[in-house]
Design a protein around this motif. Sequence first.
Motif, mmCIF file in Angstrom:
data_model
loop_
_atom_site.group_PDB
_atom_site.id
_atom_site.type_symbol
_atom_site.label_atom_id
_atom_site.label_comp_id
_atom_site.label_asym_id
_atom_site.label_seq_id
_atom_site.Cartn_x
_atom_site.Cartn_y
_atom_site.Cartn_z
ATOM 1 N N ILE A 1 -3.351 6.793 2.497
ATOM 2 C CA ILE A 1 -3.505 6.033 1.640
ATOM 3 C C ILE A 1 -4.839 6.102 0.806
ATOM 4 N N GLY A 2 -5.938 6.706 1.206
ATOM 5 C CA GLY A 2 -7.098 6.935 0.490
ATOM 6 C C GLY A 2 -6.748 7.840 -0.509
ATOM 7 N N SER B 1 -10.343 3.620 4.928
ATOM 8 C CA SER B 1 -10.813 2.756 5.915
ATOM 9 C C SER B 1 -11.182 1.428 5.194
ATOM 10 N N THR B 2 -11.661 1.644 4.092
ATOM 11 C CA THR B 2 -12.567 0.158 3.475
ATOM 12 C C THR B 2 -11.120 -0.595 3.045
ATOM 13 N N LEU B 3 -10.025 0.275 2.551
ATOM 14 C CA LEU B 3 -8.643 -0.667 2.176
ATOM 15 C C LEU B 3 -8.184 -1.400 3.223
ATOM 16 N N LEU B 4 -8.084 -0.671 4.523
ATOM 17 C CA LEU B 4 -7.434 -1.219 5.448
ATOM 18 C C LEU B 4 -8.065 -2.289 6.291
ATOM 19 N N LEU C 1 0.893 -1.087 0.060
ATOM 20 C CA LEU C 1 0.049 -0.055 -0.130
ATOM 21 C C LEU C 1 0.767 1.344 -0.114
ATOM 22 N N ILE C 2 1.982 1.277 0.898
ATOM 23 C CA ILE C 2 2.747 2.410 0.831
ATOM 24 C C ILE C 2 3.646 2.700 -0.262
ATOM 25 N N ASP C 3 4.030 1.531 -1.052
ATOM 26 C CA ASP C 3 4.736 1.768 -2.101
ATOM 27 C C ASP C 3 3.599 2.334 -3.281
ATOM 28 N N ILE C 4 2.623 1.678 -3.378
ATOM 29 C CA ILE C 4 1.259 2.321 -4.342
ATOM 30 C C ILE C 4 1.333 3.823 -4.323
#
Length: 373
Positions: free
Chosen positions: A187-188, A222-225, A141-144
Amino acid sequence: MKILVVDDERHILDSLRRGLMRRYDLTTAEGPEEGLAALHSLGPFAVVISDLAMPGMDGVKFLAKVKDISPLSVRMMLTGHGDFESSVAAVNEGNIFRFLTKPCPVDAIIRAIDAGIEQYRLVMAEKELLRGTLRGCIKVLIDILNLVSPEAFSRGERIKRLMMHVLKRIGMANPLKYELAGMLSQIGMVAVPQEIIFKRFRGMELSPEEAQIYRMHATVASTLLSQIPRMTDVVEIVGHQIDCMNASNESPLPESARLLNICLQYDDLDQLGVDKEAAIDNLRPQWAALAPELFKAFEETVFSDDGYVPRFLSFKDILPGMILRQDIFDEGNTLIMAKGQEITEIARLRLSKLRESFRLPDEINVLVPLRSE
């Protein structure tokens, strides 16, 4: 694998020690108090075996405490009493893996311990698998985010560092969920158009439609995590990052999410060039009332020496651990790295490769850790 045996009768401990010490890394404790002390000073133990009938604290209560202190340890009960009710209580309160009755042959104890060790290995393997899955998911996620929006990535890095400094000042023992929340708070932004991010981070006014799209990023995060195991606490913190409300709100901001919101508001002001005193004065009316102790620690953190000094350095002098104090663009005015990003080996290698193709600044404005001076 370490084994702990607890009994209030010395001759039983001596007998077990003679039969087991050559086979296992064995610790014995005479009574529950010594057993608890051994757990704190010598643990963790793969297997904990306790006598049932002990003065002061029986084996049921002792193993229940073992469960609280070392939940992964496999717990067994050893007793000379064929008491069915005690057996049921031991299983229910202490989650007992085996129930052994005295006199118990050494061979039977060895078989039970070996089974307990195997169970411990299985539990630890599952834990490591989940931990590896968690680390891997977060890294992806962080790399993206870094690829899609360097500005949002850098904001997350800044927020994480600021939160960790505050939590260190508070003395929080296990700040992992806050560290992850700070790191993943942006991340969102993968779902927010870059032009909206650009305008928002520079204090430019957003249209109502743009503001609505921007506010979606907390829900997207929130949805991703929520798809990652054991991230419930992090999801709660990240999901409330837009809710910088006042104390009269009918749905008050969860205590766990307050620090993230303070840091986000401060970062907004800091990135607009507002000095520390003015930024803190801006935040004080809301947060000194809503979270006085937390805001006091935050204020002290902001005004404390953060351990860095500003420098303009040539690329050859840039080292991992330094922090950018400027945005870096290529010749096409595309953002490569954003202000606030920490230089890592990968980031330095990326800059090195880009210097071969693009004209980058001869000197770079960075914060240098004092230990490097």
